[in-house]
Design an enzyme around this catalytic site. Structure first.
Site, PDB file in Angstrom:
ATOM      1  N   TYR A  52     -13.716  18.871  -6.373  1.00 14.73           N
ATOM      2  CA  TYR A  52     -12.992  17.913  -7.202  1.00 14.73           C
ATOM      3  C   TYR A  52     -13.640  16.537  -7.125  1.00 14.73           C
ATOM      4  CZ  TYR A  52      -9.552  14.565  -8.796  1.00 14.73           C
ATOM      5  OH  TYR A  52      -8.947  13.525  -9.449  1.00 14.73           O
ATOM      6  N   HIS A  82     -11.175   3.793 -16.387  1.00 12.34           N
ATOM      7  CA  HIS A  82     -10.026   3.434 -15.559  1.00 12.34           C
ATOM      8  C   HIS A  82      -9.826   1.917 -15.447  1.00 12.34           C
ATOM      9  CE1 HIS A  82     -10.048   7.631 -14.747  1.00 12.34           C
ATOM     10  NE2 HIS A  82      -9.201   7.575 -13.734  1.00 12.34           N
ATOM     11  N   ASN A 194     -10.017   5.484  -5.561  1.00  6.53           N
ATOM     12  CA  ASN A 194      -8.922   6.209  -4.918  1.00  6.53           C
ATOM     13  C   ASN A 194      -8.555   5.491  -3.626  1.00  6.53           C
ATOM     14  OD1 ASN A 194      -8.864   9.856  -5.267  1.00  6.53           O
ATOM     15  ND2 ASN A 194      -7.830   8.267  -6.384  1.00  6.53           N
ATOM     16  N   TYR A 277      29.329 -18.907   8.637  1.00  7.66           N
ATOM     17  CA  TYR A 277      28.335 -17.898   9.004  1.00  7.66           C
ATOM     18  C   TYR A 277      26.899 -18.375   8.763  1.00  7.66           C
ATOM     19  CZ  TYR A 277      32.074 -14.364   9.253  1.00  7.66           C
ATOM     20  OH  TYR A 277      33.191 -13.643   9.583  1.00  7.66           O
ATOM     21  N   ARG A 280      26.326 -20.338  11.950  1.00  6.09           N
ATOM     22  CA  ARG A 280      26.592 -19.628  13.190  1.00  6.09           C
ATOM     23  C   ARG A 280      25.734 -18.368  13.355  1.00  6.09           C
ATOM     24  NH1 ARG A 280      32.184 -16.637  13.855  1.00  6.09           N
ATOM     25  NH2 ARG A 280      32.671 -18.051  12.141  1.00  6.09           N
ATOM     26  N   PHE A 326      -3.977   8.999  -0.957  1.00  2.56           N
ATOM     27  CA  PHE A 326      -3.935   7.841  -1.842  1.00  2.56           C
ATOM     28  C   PHE A 326      -2.516   7.448  -2.226  1.00  2.56           C
ATOM     29  CE2 PHE A 326      -4.889  11.729  -4.349  1.00  2.56           C
ATOM     30  CZ  PHE A 326      -3.622  11.916  -4.890  1.00  2.56           C
ATOM     31  N   GLU A 411       0.109  14.346 -12.014  1.00  5.58           N
ATOM     32  CA  GLU A 411       0.506  13.331 -11.038  1.00  5.58           C
ATOM     33  C   GLU A 411       1.964  12.971 -11.321  1.00  5.58           C
ATOM     34  OE1 GLU A 411      -2.566  10.462 -11.752  1.00  5.58           O
ATOM     35  OE2 GLU A 411      -4.128  11.908 -11.228  1.00  5.58           O
TER      36      GLU A 411
END
Length: 512
Positions: A52, A82, A194, A277, A280, A326, A411
């Protein structure tokens, strides 16, 4: 000089390289691992094994086998296709951190790349060449694909870089430094994109700012305690010890040290029995934020030394394993946790601002004005703080609970970790502005009480802060004051904060 091995880079070393511009090198051991890993890849290519990302397509196209004579083109096509990031670019500091973290991850020697790839990444760091990387476009699984593709483009002479704050072409910057663009070989494009380095880089920088904010919130809160004549008994060591949380105990102790010689704080029963609060419970709330930050730091420390690309090459056993390192879920969850933890600092600070400006809640002049009615004083500063706090509530929505399938449903679960990290950073900017508002109000209020009665620590802090924002004698454009104080708080280093917070021989904060 920081030497990268892929195994022991620390958050503080990242800080030194990113902000201190310390030089970087790669260890001889890592160079040998890179050569060995690359040799394994080349042997597998010769044997025509189908692997791959080396001789196949990507994502849903992983079943498409690529001809051997097109393997180099495959990697460049990957980087080009990409590079889909959009929006404003990350800051130069984030870009610099991304390059460093990617170089360190590849230096582990499990990616099958040639040594020249890591060497060129290190050249970018040492020569101050910072890729222009759009902020938006990552799903945070299959790595930060789009952001890292823009980073990888620079190695090949494409894209843009920052040069002393200006954007110029990558090839111009490389030529200036006499660096040759890299021709990507099999696996190298995939190895570069990746990974989780975008979300982790933003996460590290956000964490460093958040850590400083937590300490500043204690110091500014201590000044507010003086302004409102708060009860110091709520910070007693015995009270916090029986709760059991070390971070809470340390927060309370720091505040006690800050106020140890103050003549403005009171004892229980002197003016009132208990404070609200927001006064405190500062150690309980800020201490819980410190717990959150400790968790975040632990995850970042692991991730900056993690092998996060796919597939990974195990040369000793001649295994090539496709998996999912990844996937950004560990960082996505950590960033979402940090968002809520740091947002709470502002939630509490805004309530303290309200207590200082509201005449129904104190005995100070309404809105700390020198001429109430004719002049509004800091009235609208509280509005601004409330607006920022409300905006944080929207940004704090966890990004990690969302997922949109991609790559034709191959994916089908993603982390949205980069969105979580970006929103964490935005929250931090809002929190700092709320603290800037609290500090401006606290200085005004405590000077009404009597500066000479302040604790030594808080008085010194006030005197330095007064050089940034002067006393409010008349209404003016307070936006400028808020931004000036915000920038001052941002630019203070942790070392400077330590000098404010700790007496010369007493250090109570755990070593970072």
């Amino acid at each position: 000089m920081i030497t990268l091995t892929g195994n022991d880079l620390t958050v503080q070393e990242v800080e030194r390289v990113v902000f201190g511009h310390e030089k970087v090198a790669i260890s001889n051991e890592s160079m040998e691992k890179l050569r060995k890993s690359r040799q394994t890849i080349e042997e597998m290519i010769k044997q025509k094994q189908v692997i791959y990302g080396i001789n196949t397509g990507f994502g849903k196209l992983s079943d498409v086998v690529i001809d051997e004579d097109a393997l180099d083109d495959l990697q460049q096509h990957l980087i080009d296709s990409h590079s889909c990031g959009v929006g404003e670019p990350f800051s130069e500091s984030v870009s610099r951190a991304m390059v460093l973290l990617r170089a360190n991850a590849l230096a582990k020697g499990y990616s099958g790349i040639r040594p020249i790839i890591v060497e060129r990444l290190i050249d970018l760091i040492n020569d101050g060449i910072h890729p222009v990387i759009p902020r938006q476009g990552s799903l945070g699984a299959s790595g930060d694909l789009a952001p890292l593709a823009h980073l990888a483009q620079v190695l090949t002479g494409k894209g843009e870089v920052f040069d002393q704050g200006k954007r110029i072409s990558a090839i111009e910057a490389l030529r200036r430094e006499e660096l040759e663009p890299v021709q990507l070989k099999a696996k190298e494009g995939l190895a570069l994109i990746n990974g989780t380095q975008a979300m982790t880089a933003v996460g590290v920088i956000a964490y460093l700012e958040a850590e400083k904010l937590a300490l500043q919130s204690e110091l500014i809160g201590a000044m507010t305690l003086e302004a409102l004549r708060g009860i110091i008994d709520a910070f007693d060591e015995d009270l916090h010890q029986v709760r059991g949380y070390p971070e809470q105990q340390e927060s309370a102790r720091r505040i006690r040290l800050m106020l140890k010689d103050s003549q403005l704080v009171t004892r229980q029963g002197e003016l009132r029995v208990q404070d609200a609060y927001s006064l405190r419970c500062m150690p309980q709330v800020i201490g819980a934020t410190w717990q959150c930050l400790n968790y975040v730091r632990e995850k970042l420390q692991i991730e900056i030394n993690a092998a996060t690309d796919n597939p990974l090459i195990f040369s000793d056993t001649e295994k090539v394993l496709s998996g999912g390192n990844f996937h950004g879920q560990p960082i996505a969850l950590a960033m979402d946790f940090m968002k809520t933890g740091i947002a709470e600092i502002a939630n509490m600070a805004e309530r303290r601002v309200e207590r200082m400006v509201n005449p129904q809640l104190n005995d100070l002049p309404p809105f700390l004005s020198t001429n109430p009615g004719l002049q509004s004083g800091v009235m609208i500063m509280q509005y601004t703080a409330a607006s920022l706090v409300s905006e944080n509530k929207t940004l704090a929505h966890p990004a990690s609970v969302d997922s949109i399938p991609s790559s034709a449903n191959q994916e089908d679960h993603v982390s949205m970790g980069t969105i979580a990290a970006r929103h964490a950073y935005e929250i931090i900017q809002n929190v700092r502005r709320v603290l800037a508002i609290e500090l401006i109000c606290a200085m005004q209020a405590v000077e009404i009480r009597g500066k000479d009665k302040m604790a030594t620590v808080t008085r010194r802090f006030l005197e330095d802060a007064r050089r940034i924002v002067p006393r409010i004698d008349n209404d003016r454009v307070f936006s400028k004051d808020i931004e000036a104080m915000n920038h001052w708080l941002r630019d203070l280093s942790m070392e400077q904060m330590d000098k404010y917070v700790y007496p010369s021989s007493t250090r109570v904060r755990s070593e970072r």
